[in-house]
Design a protein around this motif. Structure first.
Motif, PDB file in Angstrom:
ATOM      1  N   ASN A 200       0.909  -1.378  -0.176  1.00 21.96           N
ATOM      2  CA  ASN A 200       0.161   0.261   0.001  1.00 21.96           C
ATOM      3  C   ASN A 200       0.697   1.368  -0.067  1.00 21.96           C
ATOM      4  O   ASN A 200       0.481   2.482   0.164  1.00 21.96           O
ATOM      5  CB  ASN A 200      -0.999  -0.058   1.133  1.00 21.96           C
ATOM      6  N   ILE A 201       2.489   1.333   0.289  1.00 19.99           N
ATOM      7  CA  ILE A 201       3.297   2.552   0.134  1.00 19.99           C
ATOM      8  C   ILE A 201       3.289   2.643  -1.769  1.00 19.99           C
ATOM      9  O   ILE A 201       4.569   1.365  -2.036  1.00 19.99           O
ATOM     10  CB  ILE A 201       4.457   2.296   1.117  1.00 19.99           C
ATOM     11  N   HIS A 202       3.873   3.719  -2.069  1.00 23.73           N
ATOM     12  CA  HIS A 202       3.422   4.088  -3.584  1.00 23.73           C
ATOM     13  C   HIS A 202       5.113   4.158  -3.439  1.00 23.73           C
ATOM     14  O   HIS A 202       5.110   5.870  -2.827  1.00 23.73           O
ATOM     15  CB  HIS A 202       2.889   4.428  -4.371  1.00 23.73           C
ATOM     16  N   TYR A 203       6.290   4.394  -4.389  1.00 25.30           N
ATOM     17  CA  TYR A 203       6.999   5.202  -4.082  1.00 25.30           C
ATOM     18  C   TYR A 203       7.532   6.399  -5.163  1.00 25.30           C
ATOM     19  O   TYR A 203       7.687   5.274  -5.893  1.00 25.30           O
ATOM     20  CB  TYR A 203       8.694   4.483  -4.000  1.00 25.30           C
ATOM     21  N   GLU A 204       8.381   6.946  -4.533  1.00 29.34           N
ATOM     22  CA  GLU A 204       8.051   8.549  -5.997  1.00 29.34           C
ATOM     23  C   GLU A 204       9.642   8.868  -6.170  1.00 29.34           C
ATOM     24  O   GLU A 204      10.076   9.700  -5.135  1.00 29.34           O
ATOM     25  CB  GLU A 204       6.595   8.819  -6.193  1.00 29.34           C
ATOM     26  N   ALA A 205      10.356   9.108  -6.657  1.00 23.52           N
ATOM     27  CA  ALA A 205      11.714   9.445  -7.054  1.00 23.52           C
ATOM     28  C   ALA A 205      11.830  10.958  -7.913  1.00 23.52           C
ATOM     29  O   ALA A 205      11.740  10.784  -8.801  1.00 23.52           O
ATOM     30  CB  ALA A 205      13.148   8.957  -7.324  1.00 23.52           C
ATOM     31  N   VAL A 206      11.719  11.852  -7.318  1.00 23.84           N
ATOM     32  CA  VAL A 206      11.706  13.175  -8.636  1.00 23.84           C
ATOM     33  C   VAL A 206      12.958  14.194  -8.199  1.00 23.84           C
ATOM     34  O   VAL A 206      12.831  14.423  -7.249  1.00 23.84           O
ATOM     35  CB  VAL A 206      10.716  13.729  -8.243  1.00 23.84           C
TER      36      VAL A 206
END
Length: 473
Positions: A200-206
């Motif tokens: 349920n944790i979605h990972y994003e790197a920007v």
């Protein structure tokens, strides 16, 4: 009394969560036990319930005052009166009361530093202990070598005729698990490992620039629902983020290790009771914060290692609902993070000054060495020859570089989730929808838009203010 009956009568739960019963049964069978359960899986129950089965005090070694306080209050909510934490947060009279009734408590919480005192060691030798618990046991490996060496001395403080040890953590590599069992002197260990992957944790790197970062973060907070935590490395930056969020109508405040203990406790209570929606904090915040509905974790920097990152993002989505972990990074972040990570490591010059000084503690008082650097150096100077100490410090610096670079590599990988799981010696078998930014994700499918909750006129005002906010360097 059967475990199920105690679970119902003492804690009000109808069933164990996955993994809990097996861990409890291992402990009650007298086995030293190492248990890895993801954040939100109910690690505390694994020592709380045995407290009503075994004879003697449950000794809990815990890393932070806030975590101890949270655990003490949680037990009191379950109706337990014989529980206390001996730490610097107590008044003189309260400390005296705990000390006078030391062996009368069912649950007793201590820090590794408190455990290292001769008075406490002697008292423990005379007590009937039912179980020894090391909570957040990954700190032995993560902090023991270069930050809080007392973690490496826990086994020395325990009675020779001791009860079983239960070491608990949410994340640990194979090497960290070896460190835990070795430095705690655990024998014939029963090990329970549950996957670090939280679907349920979605990972994003920007990738961003220093000029763009602040506005990007503020815009994300105002666009998508909270509650949430913004992690930053600078105490000053926590205050700046909180101020910027307040300017656009978000209920936010700041938290860092330089605040008075009472102020930190007040901020924690505000967050827990939904009086503020966002905390802008250094990594001093989070351990022991059991808030189930955190929807976002935002980092404005590259954390010092993968384990710290996983601990911090793991504070989101404890209710099982969807959550987003966003990391904004710049090209030079690895270099900056490494500087922060090695800031308190002693140098060869410190070693020379230590050897030349009759009272080495005076080096701290004279401002020649930080308190942390002194404690680390003082520990290793008693373990190794001076040349070996120098080599050890170089090894620690090299390990920190490897840890920083490992996380830098993970966040730019084709699939962040796959690499995170692999770091902890697991294999990812299934990807959830909106897995990570590498695989492609839609924030609006993960989190409900926050701005829809505002009237159009208010929304226009927010957008104008966001447009005119000045980013900081």
């Amino acid at each position: 009394m059967e475990l199920q009956q105690i679970l119902q009568q003492r804690f009000g739960y109808d069933a164990f969560r996955e993994g809990q019963q097996e861990i409890i049964e291992a402990v009650l069978s007298g086995h030293d036990t190492l248990a890895l359960l993801p954040t939100g899986m109910g690690k505390s129950l694994c020592y709380q319930l045995p407290g009503y089965v075994v004879e003697g005090t449950i000794l809990v070694i815990s890393p932070l005052l806030s975590l101890m306080q949270d655990q003490v209050e949680q037990l009191r909510q379950f109706g337990e009166k014989r529980v206390a934490a001996l730490n610097s947060f107590l008044s003189f009279d309260d400390k005296q009361f705990v000390w006078q009734h030391f062996d009368a408590f069912r649950f007793l919480f201590l820090s590794p530093e408190m455990l290292a005192s001769d008075a406490v060691k002697n008292r423990l030798q005379q007590m009937k202990l039912g179980l020894i618990v090391v909570d957040e046991a990954h700190c032995i490996s993560q902090w023991g070598f270069d930050f809080r060496p007392e973690y490496l001395q826990i086994a020395e403080a325990l009675p020779k005729e001791r009860p079983p040890i239960l070491a608990l953590s949410a994340t640990a590599t194979n090497q960290i698990m070896r460190d835990i069992t070795h430095y705690l002197g655990m024998e014939k260990v029963s090990t329970f490992i549950h996957s670090v992957d939280r679907k349920n944790i979605h990972y994003e790197a920007v990738e961003t620039t220093s000029f763009e970062k602040a506005n990007a973060i503020i815009q994300q907070v105002t666009q998508f629902e909270g509650p949430g935590i913004i992690y930053t490395q600078s105490r000053k930056r926590t205050m700046e983020y909180a101020s910027m969020l307040q300017q656009v109508g978000i209920r936010a405040t700041f938290y860092h290790g330089g605040m008075e203990q009472q102020d930190r406790m007040f901020v924690q209570r505000q967050f827990m009771h939904d009086e503020v929606d966002w905390i802008c904090a250094t990594n001093a915040f989070g351990m022991g914060i059991h808030k189930n509905n955190i929807r976002q974790i935002i980092h404005d920097h590259l954390p010092q290692n993968v384990a710290s990152y996983m601990q911090e993002v793991g504070r989101a989505g404890r209710d099982g609902g969807e959550a987003l972990a966003t990391l904004y990074y710049e090209k030079r972040d690895a270099e900056r993070t490494l500087e922060m990570a090695t800031l308190d490591l002693p140098t060869d010059w410190h070693i020379s000054r230590y050897m030349a000084c009759e009272e080495p503690q005076q080096l701290v008082e004279a401002g020649e060495m930080t308190e942390t650097a002194f404690r680390v150096l003082h520990y290793w100077m008693r373990q190794l020859a001076p040349l070996q100490v120098s080599q050890k410090i170089q090894e620690l610096a090299s390990e920190k570089q490897q840890q920083v670079m490992a996380l830098a590599k993970i966040i730019t990988a084709p699939c962040i989730r796959t690499q995170l799981v692999a770091y902890f010696d697991e294999e990812l078998l299934e990807k959830p929808k909106n897995c990570c930014s590498g695989c492609g994700l839609q924030k609006s499918e993960i989190l409900a838009p926050y701005i829809e909750k505002n009237e159009p006129k208010a929304l226009e005002n927010w957008q104008w203010r966001l447009k005119h906010l000045l980013p900081f360097n």
